[in-house]
Design an enzyme around this catalytic site. Structure first.
Site, PDB file in Angstrom:
ATOM      1  N   ASP A   1       0.836  -1.202   0.000  1.00  0.00           N
ATOM      2  CA  ASP A   1       0.000   0.000   0.000  1.00  0.00           C
ATOM      3  C   ASP A   1       0.870   1.251   0.000  1.00  0.00           C
ATOM      4  O   ASP A   1       1.804   1.376   0.808  1.00  0.00           O
ATOM      5  CB  ASP A   1      -0.897   0.006   1.244  1.00  0.00           C
ATOM      6  CG  ASP A   1      -1.811   1.217   1.279  1.00  0.00           C
ATOM      7  OD1 ASP A   1      -2.941   1.117   0.760  1.00  0.00           O
ATOM      8  OD2 ASP A   1      -1.405   2.269   1.822  1.00  0.00           O
TER       9      ASP A   1
ATOM     10  N   TYR B   1       2.333  10.123  -0.097  1.00  0.00           N
ATOM     11  CA  TYR B   1       3.510   9.621   0.628  1.00  0.00           C
ATOM     12  C   TYR B   1       4.822   9.965  -0.065  1.00  0.00           C
ATOM     13  O   TYR B   1       5.887   9.860   0.532  1.00  0.00           O
ATOM     14  CB  TYR B   1       3.442   8.103   0.788  1.00  0.00           C
ATOM     15  CG  TYR B   1       2.242   7.571   1.526  1.00  0.00           C
ATOM     16  CD1 TYR B   1       1.377   8.413   2.237  1.00  0.00           C
ATOM     17  CD2 TYR B   1       1.950   6.213   1.511  1.00  0.00           C
ATOM     18  CE1 TYR B   1       0.272   7.913   2.895  1.00  0.00           C
ATOM     19  CE2 TYR B   1       0.840   5.704   2.177  1.00  0.00           C
ATOM     20  CZ  TYR B   1       0.003   6.557   2.864  1.00  0.00           C
ATOM     21  OH  TYR B   1      -1.082   6.051   3.514  1.00  0.00           O
TER      22      TYR B   1
ATOM     23  N   LYS C   1      -3.220   5.731  -3.657  1.00  0.00           N
ATOM     24  CA  LYS C   1      -4.316   6.657  -3.364  1.00  0.00           C
ATOM     25  C   LYS C   1      -4.043   8.008  -4.010  1.00  0.00           C
ATOM     26  O   LYS C   1      -2.895   8.460  -4.063  1.00  0.00           O
ATOM     27  CB  LYS C   1      -4.459   6.803  -1.838  1.00  0.00           C
ATOM     28  CG  LYS C   1      -4.757   5.479  -1.151  1.00  0.00           C
ATOM     29  CD  LYS C   1      -4.814   5.601   0.364  1.00  0.00           C
ATOM     30  CE  LYS C   1      -3.459   5.593   1.023  1.00  0.00           C
ATOM     31  NZ  LYS C   1      -2.757   4.283   0.933  1.00  0.00           N
TER      32      LYS C   1
ATOM     33  N   HIS D   1      -8.029   9.330  -1.324  1.00  0.00           N
ATOM     34  CA  HIS D   1      -7.348   9.300  -0.030  1.00  0.00           C
ATOM     35  C   HIS D   1      -8.187   9.893   1.104  1.00  0.00           C
ATOM     36  O   HIS D   1      -8.253   9.336   2.200  1.00  0.00           O
ATOM     37  CB  HIS D   1      -6.006  10.047  -0.134  1.00  0.00           C
ATOM     38  CG  HIS D   1      -5.002   9.586   0.868  1.00  0.00           C
ATOM     39  ND1 HIS D   1      -3.642   9.670   0.668  1.00  0.00           N
ATOM     40  CD2 HIS D   1      -5.144   9.020   2.090  1.00  0.00           C
ATOM     41  CE1 HIS D   1      -3.004   9.179   1.706  1.00  0.00           C
ATOM     42  NE2 HIS D   1      -3.890   8.792   2.583  1.00  0.00           N
TER      43      HIS D   1
ATOM     44  N   LEU E   1      -2.015  -1.398  14.629  1.00  0.00           N
ATOM     45  CA  LEU E   1      -1.309  -1.524  15.910  1.00  0.00           C
ATOM     46  C   LEU E   1      -1.313  -0.200  16.662  1.00  0.00           C
ATOM     47  O   LEU E   1      -0.541  -0.022  17.606  1.00  0.00           O
ATOM     48  CB  LEU E   1       0.128  -2.000  15.668  1.00  0.00           C
ATOM     49  CG  LEU E   1       0.254  -3.327  14.915  1.00  0.00           C
ATOM     50  CD1 LEU E   1       1.712  -3.676  14.668  1.00  0.00           C
ATOM     51  CD2 LEU E   1      -0.433  -4.448  15.681  1.00  0.00           C
TER      52      LEU E   1
ATOM     53  N   ILE F   1      -2.846  -3.528   7.121  1.00  0.00           N
ATOM     54  CA  ILE F   1      -1.605  -3.112   6.453  1.00  0.00           C
ATOM     55  C   ILE F   1      -0.677  -2.427   7.454  1.00  0.00           C
ATOM     56  O   ILE F   1      -0.433  -1.218   7.375  1.00  0.00           O
ATOM     57  CB  ILE F   1      -1.892  -2.208   5.243  1.00  0.00           C
ATOM     58  CG1 ILE F   1      -2.845  -1.050   5.613  1.00  0.00           C
ATOM     59  CG2 ILE F   1      -2.478  -3.015   4.097  1.00  0.00           C
ATOM     60  CD1 ILE F   1      -2.947   0.019   4.525  1.00  0.00           C
TER      61      ILE F   1
ATOM     62  N   LYS G   1       2.555  -0.953   9.172  1.00  0.00           N
ATOM     63  CA  LYS G   1       3.757  -0.349   8.610  1.00  0.00           C
ATOM     64  C   LYS G   1       4.971  -0.818   9.402  1.00  0.00           C
ATOM     65  O   LYS G   1       4.948  -0.814  10.635  1.00  0.00           O
ATOM     66  CB  LYS G   1       3.636   1.172   8.692  1.00  0.00           C
ATOM     67  CG  LYS G   1       4.944   1.929   8.468  1.00  0.00           C
ATOM     68  CD  LYS G   1       4.816   3.358   8.923  1.00  0.00           C
ATOM     69  CE  LYS G   1       6.165   4.037   8.981  1.00  0.00           C
ATOM     70  NZ  LYS G   1       6.088   5.392   9.542  1.00  0.00           N
ATOM     71  N   SER G   2       6.017  -1.223   8.709  1.00  0.00           N
ATOM     72  CA  SER G   2       7.271  -1.556   9.379  1.00  0.00           C
ATOM     73  C   SER G   2       8.404  -1.546   8.366  1.00  0.00           C
ATOM     74  O   SER G   2       8.307  -2.143   7.292  1.00  0.00           O
ATOM     75  CB  SER G   2       7.200  -2.927  10.052  1.00  0.00           C
ATOM     76  OG  SER G   2       8.437  -3.212  10.665  1.00  0.00           O
TER      77      SER G   2
ATOM     78  N   ARG H   1      10.470  -7.103  12.299  1.00  0.00           N
ATOM     79  CA  ARG H   1       9.086  -6.772  12.636  1.00  0.00           C
ATOM     80  C   ARG H   1       8.123  -7.173  11.515  1.00  0.00           C
ATOM     81  O   ARG H   1       7.006  -7.611  11.781  1.00  0.00           O
ATOM     82  CB  ARG H   1       8.973  -5.282  12.929  1.00  0.00           C
ATOM     83  CG  ARG H   1       7.612  -4.860  13.478  1.00  0.00           C
ATOM     84  CD  ARG H   1       7.239  -5.626  14.742  1.00  0.00           C
ATOM     85  NE  ARG H   1       8.250  -5.546  15.759  1.00  0.00           N
ATOM     86  CZ  ARG H   1       8.397  -4.533  16.621  1.00  0.00           C
ATOM     87  NH1 ARG H   1       7.583  -3.492  16.545  1.00  0.00           N
ATOM     88  NH2 ARG H   1       9.341  -4.565  17.532  1.00  0.00           N
TER      89      ARG H   1
ATOM     90  N   ASN I   1       4.918  -9.554  11.993  1.00  0.00           N
ATOM     91  CA  ASN I   1       3.565  -9.174  11.568  1.00  0.00           C
ATOM     92  C   ASN I   1       2.949 -10.203  10.623  1.00  0.00           C
ATOM     93  O   ASN I   1       1.721 -10.326  10.559  1.00  0.00           O
ATOM     94  CB  ASN I   1       3.601  -7.810  10.880  1.00  0.00           C
ATOM     95  CG  ASN I   1       3.907  -6.680  11.846  1.00  0.00           C
ATOM     96  OD1 ASN I   1       3.807  -6.837  13.063  1.00  0.00           O
ATOM     97  ND2 ASN I   1       4.283  -5.532  11.311  1.00  0.00           N
TER      98      ASN I   1
END
Length: 256
Positions: A42, A47, A72, A105, A186, A225, A227-228, A233, A237
């Site tokens: 994603d 971004y 997006k 978005h 999370l 989704i 993020k890491s 990690r 996940n």
């Protein structure tokens, strides 16, 4: 990897979020995730890392057909002409011929939703976009967008986690066969040390974060989704498919 089937489309239940991942960090994170087995990536025009996402996809050696790619369009680019131009920019930066899911978005009340959806419908008709949807839309806003679109909306991407479950939206998505994509599942790391999640994790030999992710993806029509940028990690996940939360676990989580 497990999949959630929505409108006949199989979506990997765990994907990689890339918000606030700039440049090389994003490239290495996406490359690592794909090597570990992630197949759902994603990103977003906002971004400013679509180029890095595309380069990592190309360098990974994973066939394009195996990657479920979501991006997006910025809320400032929702007029018909601006959206068509923005989509071409995303395609170019990502280095792909088609985006799997293209999302609005954020809502923008200054642009008629009919104008926006007309552009999204054209992108589908022209083959540049496979599926369309929205992000950060309420049920009412979603319904307004759907009423303005000839093409069925596929997804609504929202902040969604065990401490802030939107039961009304989840139920709506389940009833209408719409994908609910949970970003920040999370709570931006805040759930990693939660006592209730940690206690449940001990019953299953899992971490608090893994319990939080399992809670999300165990629900029908929901994918997550997280993020890491860390391979360790990312691996953690992804390791949420070998256990299931019991009714007792879910009752304990309801107290959150």
């Amino acid at each position: 990897m497990e999949f959630e089937t929505v409108q006949g489309v199989d979506v990997p239940k765990i994907g990689l979020g890339t918000w606030k991942m700039p440049g090389k960090t994003c490239y290495l994170a996406v490359l690592s995730a794909l090597e570990l087995g992630y197949r759902h990536i994603d990103t977003a025009e906002l971004y400013e890392n679509e180029k890095e996402v595309g380069r990592a996809m190309a360098d990974s050696g994973v066939p394009r057909s195996e990657i479920f790619l979501v991006t997006k369009v910025m809320s400032s680019h929702l007029s018909h002409a601006e959206m068509l131009k923005a989509a071409q920019g995303s395609l170019r930066r990502l280095g792909v011929d088609q985006i799997d899911v293209y999302l609005v978005h954020w809502p923008n009340s200054r642009v008629p939703i009919a104008d926006t959806m007309r552009a999204m419908n054209k992108l589908v008709a022209d083959g540049f976009v496979r599926l369309i949807g929205v992000s950060n839309f309420s049920i009412e806003e979603f319904e307004e967008a759907q009423a303005a679109s000839e093409v069925r909306l596929f997804a609504n991407q929202v902040s969604y986690h065990v401490r802030e479950p939107d039961d009304d939206l989840r139920t709506y998505c389940q009833r209408h066969d719409v994908l609910l994509t949970a970003y920040s599942p999370l709570a931006r790391g805040q759930l990693a040390t939660n006592r209730a999640l940690t206690a449940i994790g001990k019953r299953h030999g899992k971490t608090a974060s893994q319990v939080a992710l399992r809670w999300a993806i165990q629900q029908e029509k929901v994918v997550a989704i997280p993020k890491s940028a860390s391979a360790e990690r990312q691996r953690e996940n992804l390791d949420v498919f070998d256990f299931e939360l019991s009714p007792e676990d879910l009752a304990d989580l309801a107290s959150l």
